[in-house]
Enzyme design. Structure first.
Site, mmCIF file in Angstrom:
data_model
loop_
_atom_site.group_PDB
_atom_site.id
_atom_site.type_symbol
_atom_site.label_atom_id
_atom_site.label_comp_id
_atom_site.label_asym_id
_atom_site.label_seq_id
_atom_site.Cartn_x
_atom_site.Cartn_y
_atom_site.Cartn_z
ATOM 1 C CG HIS A 56 -0.407 -0.030 2.788
ATOM 2 N ND1 HIS A 56 0.314 -0.902 2.981
ATOM 3 C CD2 HIS A 56 -0.514 1.028 3.443
ATOM 4 C CE1 HIS A 56 0.598 -0.519 4.356
ATOM 5 N NE2 HIS A 56 0.283 0.677 4.507
ATOM 6 C CG HIS A 58 0.006 4.324 4.659
ATOM 7 N ND1 HIS A 58 -0.699 3.633 5.456
ATOM 8 C CD2 HIS A 58 -0.683 5.339 4.244
ATOM 9 C CE1 HIS A 58 -1.803 4.042 5.767
ATOM 10 N NE2 HIS A 58 -1.984 5.195 4.818
ATOM 11 C CG ASP A 60 4.862 2.992 7.413
ATOM 12 O OD1 ASP A 60 4.150 3.676 6.458
ATOM 13 O OD2 ASP A 60 4.930 2.348 8.597
ATOM 14 C CG HIS A 61 4.091 -0.073 4.676
ATOM 15 N ND1 HIS A 61 4.082 -1.549 4.915
ATOM 16 C CD2 HIS A 61 3.813 0.686 5.589
ATOM 17 C CE1 HIS A 61 3.542 -1.357 6.261
ATOM 18 N NE2 HIS A 61 3.446 -0.101 6.672
ATOM 19 C CG HIS A 114 -4.120 0.278 6.805
ATOM 20 N ND1 HIS A 114 -3.924 0.687 8.045
ATOM 21 C CD2 HIS A 114 -2.907 0.641 6.193
ATOM 22 C CE1 HIS A 114 -2.952 1.605 8.206
ATOM 23 N NE2 HIS A 114 -2.237 1.265 6.843
ATOM 24 C CG ASP A 131 0.517 -1.262 7.771
ATOM 25 O OD1 ASP A 131 1.529 -2.084 8.070
ATOM 26 O OD2 ASP A 131 0.710 -0.087 7.651
ATOM 27 C CG HIS A 169 3.936 -1.760 11.575
ATOM 28 N ND1 HIS A 169 4.678 -0.666 11.920
ATOM 29 C CD2 HIS A 169 3.046 -1.502 10.350
ATOM 30 C CE1 HIS A 169 4.397 0.318 10.786
ATOM 31 N NE2 HIS A 169 3.495 -0.344 10.047
HETATM 32 ZN ZN ZN Z 1 0.069 1.557 6.547
#
Ligand code: ZN
Length: 258
Positions: A56, A58, A60-61, A114, A131, A169
């Site tokens: 996805h 985001h 942090d990915h 998400h 996530d 995570h």
């Molecule tokens: Zn995420």
């Protein structure tokens, strides 16, 4: 068994490094939020990165994807309904992504909730779910509805029990505190708490989990069980007639849970 290693990033992210069974130097990574720890790993083991799989949008990915492509020429695959900061091959439910250099192929599963276009990768008895599904938890509903997320989690719960679950995570210990509150009588949760405490104290990741374990301990996969329903109804102060209503209540309860 698929050879997968965790590359820790930021505070609690895992970038998953998948090795080929065919060529020990050929690898792919899932959700590289940061390029630096991946490049370090590639250099230290003299590995060649062939592919980046994104679940996805985001940061942090996917924040490290562009730098990895520039450094290695890796191909990027990602969710067709989302925008990423790098050119990529768009994928959606029922697509297959083939990584010939690694001799591996994964099936793509749509798991909105998400984010609106979140996808997961399944193959070789392993699931990379970003996530969406965490061990003993699930992602927050940033772009999707409770109904979408429940359907996404149901699809993942339908995979074989042996499926190893590689989440984005390290949230397991905190998730288990909530799981124990949501389902106090569940002995499997107590057993898992002891196991996770041991692993984390030893500095090891709690992941991967398995679908079989998640079905026993994860309150978000257990919205249809009587105990989780009763807990959710107690908190809501009213009957919750459908699994989606139970799931939505549990999700909002977890959002507030300290
Ligand atoms: Zn995420």
């Amino acid at each position: 068994m698929l050879d997968v290693a965790p590359i820790p990033a930021f505070r609690d992210n895992y970038i998953w490094l998948i090795r080929s069974a065919r060529d020990p130097r050929a690898v792919a990574v899932v959700d590289p939020g940061d390029a630096a720890p991946v490049l370090e790993w590639l250099a230290s083991e003299d590995l060649h990165l062939h592919a980046v799989l994104a679940t996805h949008h985001h940061a942090d990915h996917v924040g490290g994807a562009r730098q990895l492509v520039e450094a290695t020429g890796a191909a990027v695959f990602g969710p067709g309904r989302e925008r990423l900061p790098v050119a990529f091959t768009p994928l959606g439910g029922n697509d297959r992504v083939s990584l010939p250099a690694l001799g591996l192929e994964f099936e793509v599963i749509d798991v909105p909730g998400h984010t609106a276009g979140h996808i997961a990768y399944y193959g070789h008895d392993a699931l990379f779910c970003g996530d969406t599904l965490f061990s003993a938890g699930c992602g927050r509903l940033f772009e999707g509805t409770a109904g979408q997320m429940l359907a996404s989690l149901d699809a993942l719960a339908g995979l074989p029990d042996s499926t190893r679950v590689y989440c984005g995570h390290e949230y397991t210990a905190a998730n288990l505190r909530f799981a124990a509150a949501a389902e106090p009588g569940n002995a499997d949760i107590g057993d898992y708490v002891r196991k996770v405490t041991e692993m984390r104290t030893a500095g090891r990741p709690s992941l991967p989990s398995t679908i079989g374990l998640e079905k026993r301990v994860n309150p978000f996969l257990r919205s249809r069980t009587e105990n989780v329903k009763l807990s959710a109804e107690r908190r809501a102060g009213r009957p919750l007639p459908t699994p989606v209503a139970v799931f939505a209540e549990v999700r909002s309860w977890k959002d507030m849970f300290q």
